[in-house]
Motif scaffolding. Structure first.
Motif, PDB file in Angstrom:
ATOM      1  N   ASP A  12       2.149  14.647   3.690  1.00 23.84           N
ATOM      2  CA  ASP A  12       3.174  13.707   4.126  1.00 23.84           C
ATOM      3  C   ASP A  12       2.637  12.287   4.228  1.00 23.84           C
ATOM      4  N   TRP A  13       1.465  12.116   4.833  1.00 19.01           N
ATOM      5  CA  TRP A  13       0.923  10.774   5.046  1.00 19.01           C
ATOM      6  C   TRP A  13       0.578  10.099   3.723  1.00 19.01           C
ATOM      7  N   VAL A  14      -0.119  10.797   2.838  1.00 17.60           N
ATOM      8  CA  VAL A  14      -0.502  10.219   1.553  1.00 17.60           C
ATOM      9  C   VAL A  14       0.737   9.859   0.737  1.00 17.60           C
ATOM     10  N   ALA A  15       1.739  10.735   0.748  1.00 16.36           N
ATOM     11  CA  ALA A  15       2.955  10.478  -0.016  1.00 16.36           C
ATOM     12  C   ALA A  15       3.628   9.182   0.429  1.00 16.36           C
ATOM     13  N   LYS A  16       3.782   9.016   1.736  1.00 19.76           N
ATOM     14  CA  LYS A  16       4.473   7.832   2.259  1.00 19.76           C
ATOM     15  C   LYS A  16       3.632   6.571   2.099  1.00 19.76           C
ATOM     16  N   GLU A  17       2.340   6.670   2.403  1.00 19.02           N
ATOM     17  CA  GLU A  17       1.497   5.476   2.366  1.00 19.02           C
ATOM     18  C   GLU A  17       1.240   4.990   0.943  1.00 19.02           C
ATOM     19  N   TRP A  18       1.257   5.882  -0.030  1.00 18.32           N
ATOM     20  CA  TRP A  18       1.080   5.477  -1.430  1.00 18.32           C
ATOM     21  C   TRP A  18       2.194   4.508  -1.813  1.00 18.32           C
ATOM     22  N   PHE A  19       3.418   4.808  -1.411  1.00 16.19           N
ATOM     23  CA  PHE A  19       4.544   3.934  -1.731  1.00 16.19           C
ATOM     24  C   PHE A  19       4.559   2.700  -0.834  1.00 16.19           C
ATOM     25  N   ALA A  20       4.282   2.895   0.456  1.00 13.62           N
ATOM     26  CA  ALA A  20       4.309   1.773   1.390  1.00 13.62           C
ATOM     27  C   ALA A  20       3.278   0.711   1.028  1.00 13.62           C
ATOM     28  N   ALA A  21       2.164   1.119   0.416  1.00 17.97           N
ATOM     29  CA  ALA A  21       1.100   0.175   0.073  1.00 17.97           C
ATOM     30  C   ALA A  21       1.588  -0.921  -0.872  1.00 17.97           C
ATOM     31  N   TYR A  22       2.569  -0.611  -1.711  1.00 20.73           N
ATOM     32  CA  TYR A  22       3.072  -1.602  -2.675  1.00 20.73           C
ATOM     33  C   TYR A  22       3.897  -2.694  -2.001  1.00 20.73           C
ATOM     34  N   PHE A  23       4.209  -2.527  -0.725  1.00 23.83           N
ATOM     35  CA  PHE A  23       5.044  -3.511  -0.027  1.00 23.83           C
ATOM     36  C   PHE A  23       4.361  -4.042   1.224  1.00 23.83           C
ATOM     37  N   ASP A  24       3.032  -3.946   1.229  1.00 16.31           N
ATOM     38  CA  ASP A  24       2.203  -4.460   2.312  1.00 16.31           C
ATOM     39  C   ASP A  24       1.816  -5.898   1.970  1.00 16.31           C
ATOM     40  N   THR A  25       2.278  -6.857   2.777  1.00 12.31           N
ATOM     41  CA  THR A  25       2.017  -8.265   2.482  1.00 12.31           C
ATOM     42  C   THR A  25       0.584  -8.682   2.811  1.00 12.31           C
ATOM     43  N   THR A  26      -0.131  -7.897   3.611  1.00 12.82           N
ATOM     44  CA  THR A  26      -1.497  -8.255   3.969  1.00 12.82           C
ATOM     45  C   THR A  26      -2.497  -7.903   2.865  1.00 12.82           C
ATOM     46  N   ARG A  27      -2.141  -6.987   1.999  1.00 15.30           N
ATOM     47  CA  ARG A  27      -3.005  -6.613   0.868  1.00 15.30           C
ATOM     48  C   ARG A  27      -2.085  -6.357  -0.321  1.00 15.30           C
ATOM     49  N   GLU A  28      -1.630  -7.439  -0.932  1.00 12.60           N
ATOM     50  CA  GLU A  28      -0.559  -7.358  -1.917  1.00 12.60           C
ATOM     51  C   GLU A  28      -1.030  -6.783  -3.245  1.00 12.60           C
TER      52      GLU A  28
ATOM     53  N   PHE B 186      -5.683   3.071  -7.042  1.00 18.03           N
ATOM     54  CA  PHE B 186      -4.880   3.822  -6.065  1.00 18.03           C
ATOM     55  C   PHE B 186      -5.725   4.194  -4.843  1.00 18.03           C
ATOM     56  N   ILE B 187      -6.954   4.632  -5.104  1.00 16.96           N
ATOM     57  CA  ILE B 187      -7.836   5.050  -4.012  1.00 16.96           C
ATOM     58  C   ILE B 187      -8.141   3.877  -3.081  1.00 16.96           C
ATOM     59  N   LYS B 188      -8.394   2.699  -3.645  1.00 19.40           N
ATOM     60  CA  LYS B 188      -8.683   1.527  -2.820  1.00 19.40           C
ATOM     61  C   LYS B 188      -7.498   1.183  -1.923  1.00 19.40           C
ATOM     62  N   ALA B 189      -6.293   1.282  -2.476  1.00 12.87           N
ATOM     63  CA  ALA B 189      -5.101   0.985  -1.679  1.00 12.87           C
ATOM     64  C   ALA B 189      -4.936   1.984  -0.547  1.00 12.87           C
ATOM     65  N   LEU B 190      -5.182   3.263  -0.829  1.00 16.26           N
ATOM     66  CA  LEU B 190      -5.057   4.289   0.206  1.00 16.26           C
ATOM     67  C   LEU B 190      -6.170   4.176   1.255  1.00 16.26           C
ATOM     68  N   GLN B 191      -7.368   3.805   0.818  1.00 13.08           N
ATOM     69  CA  GLN B 191      -8.467   3.624   1.762  1.00 13.08           C
ATOM     70  C   GLN B 191      -8.153   2.487   2.737  1.00 13.08           C
TER      71      GLN B 191
END
Length: 288
Positions: A237-253, A136-141
């Protein structure tokens, strides 16, 4: 020559031992040297099925009924080792899906503004919470690296809390880790109010489903729990949204299967009007 060899053999310590072993074998004729070894009992696998771990509907801690809209597997890319199964649950009654074909990433932008959601994670093999946390941390970083400047101090503190949120304990393949997302907008799909207190008890917010939240809380936040027991909250707010958005990022799947499944399902639901009402959810009593 032969007599000298026999004399040495009689004086050797090998002979008594050999005779002893032969005697024991002779006294136990029922023991067969070529008999197969008894089978090693196998450890029984958990009887919990995937349908039980990922039911069609789940209750959000807020009280909303969420529907499973996609499921996939997270693997370690270079080894193709399965890490965990992940499913996305969405409050379809509040989703307000736009017509037309859209990518999962574009769909998520709208859902993050107006729908309660949940990521359910189930390990594919025995692991521990800290191993999942590191992922999770790597995805958020990575999401932080996309920002034009350093995030505000409140977000940095929230990222630090993610590091301390998970215990250094094992997690089995029958346990469920739920990351519940509370959206920032108003909704008419729920009645009444639910009070959430800060973890130190110093302040509280009455979450009213008709008037939105009171001041003092972020626009969106997360509640993390395992098997229905709260582990902690990420009130940023940012961590909450980006945690979910990370699962749908095609550049780092993270999970291509999840992204494609969610995209297909939400595009199908967007063609239906109104959105289907979810059935009765599986009962889940959250404990703080």
């Amino acid at each position: 020559m032969a007599s000298r060899f026999a004399s040495r053999l009689l004086r050797s310590p090998i002979l008594p031992v050999s005779l002893g072993l032969l005697t024991v074998q002779a006294l136990r004729p029922q023991l067969k040297l070529d008999s197969p070894a008894p089978p090693i009992p196998r450890k029984s696998k958990s009887s919990t099925s995937q349908s039980e771990l990922f039911p069609p509907t789940l209750p959000h801690p807020s009280g909303a009924t969420l529907t499973l809209v996609g499921k996939g597997i997270r693997t370690v890319t270079f080894l193709r080792i399965k890490v965990y199964d992940v499913g996305l649950y969405v409050d379809l009654n509040a989703a307000g899906l736009e017509q037309g074909e859209k990518s999962a990433g574009d769909r998520m932008k709208g859902l993050l503004e107006g729908s309660d959601m949940m990521l359910r994670i189930v390990p594919a093999r025995r692991t521990n919470f800290t191993h999942l946390r590191d992922g999770f941390i790597k995805a958020l970083q990575h999401r932080v690296s996309l920002l034009p400047s350093a995030p505000p101090e409140s977000t940095q503190l929230a990222l630090g809390k993610v590091m301390t949120l998970f215990p250094n304990t094992p997690m089995t393949t029958s346990q469920t880790l739920d990351i519940s997302y509370f959206h920032p907008g108003r909704t008419e799909t729920q009645q009444g109010a639910k009070e959430w207190k800060s973890e130190d008890g110093s302040r509280a917010a009455a979450w009213s489903w008709r008037s939105s939240k009171t001041e003092g809380w972020p626009a969106a936040w997360l509640l993390v729990g395992c098997d229905g027991r709260e582990m902690g909250r990420i009130t940023d707010d940012w961590v909450a949204k980006e945690w979910f958005a990370a699962y749908f990022d095609t550049t780092r799947e993270i999970s291509k299967e999840l992204r494609e499944g969610v995209e297909k399902r939400l595009n199908e639901l967007a063609k239906e009007a109104p959105a289907p009402v979810a059935g009765k959810p599986v009962k889940l009593n959250w404990e703080s």
